[in-house]
Scaffold this active site. Structure first.
Site, PDB file in Angstrom:
ATOM      1  N   HIS A 280      50.850  15.012  97.110  1.00  0.00           N
ATOM      2  CA  HIS A 280      51.163  14.524  98.450  1.00  0.00           C
ATOM      3  C   HIS A 280      50.765  15.543  99.500  1.00  0.00           C
ATOM      4  CE1 HIS A 280      54.569  17.181  97.878  1.00  0.00           C
ATOM      5  NE2 HIS A 280      55.143  16.382  97.008  1.00  0.00           N
TER       6      HIS A 280
HETATM    7  P1  TYD Z   1      58.890  14.676  94.798  1.00  0.00           P
HETATM    8  O1  TYD Z   1      58.416  14.758  96.202  1.00  0.00           O
HETATM    9  O2  TYD Z   1      58.276  13.631  93.932  1.00  0.00           O
HETATM   10  O3  TYD Z   1      58.760  16.092  94.091  1.00  0.00           O
HETATM   11  P2  TYD Z   1      57.421  16.954  93.826  1.00  0.00           P
HETATM   12  O4  TYD Z   1      56.786  17.188  95.154  1.00  0.00           O
HETATM   13  O5  TYD Z   1      57.895  18.212  93.208  1.00  0.00           O
HETATM   14  O6  TYD Z   1      56.559  16.196  92.877  1.00  0.00           O
HETATM   15  O7  TYD Z   1      60.463  14.492  94.829  1.00  0.00           O
HETATM   16  C1  TYD Z   1      61.206  13.998  93.730  1.00  0.00           C
HETATM   17  C2  TYD Z   1      62.432  13.245  94.253  1.00  0.00           C
HETATM   18  O8  TYD Z   1      63.317  14.134  94.916  1.00  0.00           O
HETATM   19  C3  TYD Z   1      62.070  12.147  95.245  1.00  0.00           C
HETATM   20  O9  TYD Z   1      62.928  11.053  94.991  1.00  0.00           O
HETATM   21  C4  TYD Z   1      62.417  12.725  96.581  1.00  0.00           C
HETATM   22  C5  TYD Z   1      63.543  13.690  96.270  1.00  0.00           C
HETATM   23  N1  TYD Z   1      63.591  14.883  97.141  1.00  0.00           N
HETATM   24  C6  TYD Z   1      64.636  15.041  98.024  1.00  0.00           C
HETATM   25  O10 TYD Z   1      65.541  14.189  98.118  1.00  0.00           O
HETATM   26  N2  TYD Z   1      64.669  16.165  98.801  1.00  0.00           N
HETATM   27  C7  TYD Z   1      63.723  17.110  98.732  1.00  0.00           C
HETATM   28  O11 TYD Z   1      63.789  18.136  99.466  1.00  0.00           O
HETATM   29  C8  TYD Z   1      62.627  16.933  97.817  1.00  0.00           C
HETATM   30  C9  TYD Z   1      61.524  17.956  97.721  1.00  0.00           C
HETATM   31  C10 TYD Z   1      62.611  15.802  97.036  1.00  0.00           C
END
Ligand code: TYD
Length: 138
Positions: free
Chosen positions: A51
Site C-alpha cells: 500500500h
Molecule cells: P495492514 O495495513 O494490512 O498491515 P500491513 O501494512 O502490515 O500489511 O493492517 C492489518 C489490519 O490492522 C487492518 O485491518 C488494519 C489494522 N490496523 C489498524 O487498525 N491500525 C493500524 O495502525 C494499522 C497499521 C493497522
C-alpha cells in the site's frame, strides 16, 4: 521521489549492561511520532504492506531479526535490508511499500507520523500508478 527513502542511523548508548538505542520524534526522525505498531510472526513467504499512504510518513526498524522493504514510486524501485536494531528506513508519503523476507525472530517496529485512518491508504497498485501520474514529484 524514491531518493527520499533513506536509511537513518540512531544514536546508541550501549555499555557493558547491553545496548540502548534512542529514537526521538522531530530529532532522530523527521516527524512527530503519533502512532507506533509492530509486526511479528510473519512467515518468510508473506508479503505485507502492499500500500501507499496519502499523508503518513513512516520509519521502520527491525528491533529484532531481519526483513526487507521494497519501495516503489511508480517509476523506480529500490530494496532496503533492515538488519540492525539501530538503523531504520524513512518512508515519505505516497511511496508504495512491500515488507517481506521476514526472519523467524523478526520484530518490525513502525513509527508513524499520523493516527490510523484507512481512508488515506491506497491499496490498489493500478490505482496508485494512476494517482502518481498526476503527483507533483518535486
Ligand atoms: P495492514 O495495513 O494490512 O498491515 P500491513 O501494512 O502490515 O500489511 O493492517 C492489518 C489490519 O490492522 C487492518 O485491518 C488494519 C489494522 N490496523 C489498524 O487498525 N491500525 C493500524 O495502525 C494499522 C497499521 C493497522
Amino acid at each position: 521521489m524514491i531518493e527520499k527513502c533513506r536509511m537513518i542511523e540512531f544514536p546508541q548508548k550501549g555499555d557493558d549492561r547491553g545496548h540502548l538505542v534512542i529514537v526521538e520524534g522531530n530529532q532522530d526522525i523527521p516527524f512527530e511520532i503519533k502512532r507506533v505498531f509492530y509486526i511479528y510472526g510473519s512467515d518468510k513467504d508473506v508479503i505485507r504492506g502492499k500500500h501507499a499512504n496519502y499523508n503518513t510518513e513512516f520509519v521502520l526498524i527491525n528491533v529484532a531479526g531481519t526483513s526487507k522493504v521494497k519501495v516503489d514510486d511508480g517509476t523506480e524501485q529500490k530494496i532496503f535490508s533492515l538488519d540492525r536494531p539501530h538503523t531504520g528506513i524513512f518512508l515519505p508519503r505516497m511511496v508504495w511499500k512491500d515488507m517481506y523476507d521476514f526472519s523467524e525472530d523478526s520484530v518490525l517496529l513502525v513509527l508513524a507520523s499520523e493516527h490510523y485512518d484507512e481512508t488515506e491508504y491506497i491499496r490498489s497498485y493500478p490505482e496508485y500508478l494512476e494517482i502518481m501520474k498526476g503527483e507533483d514529484l518535486c
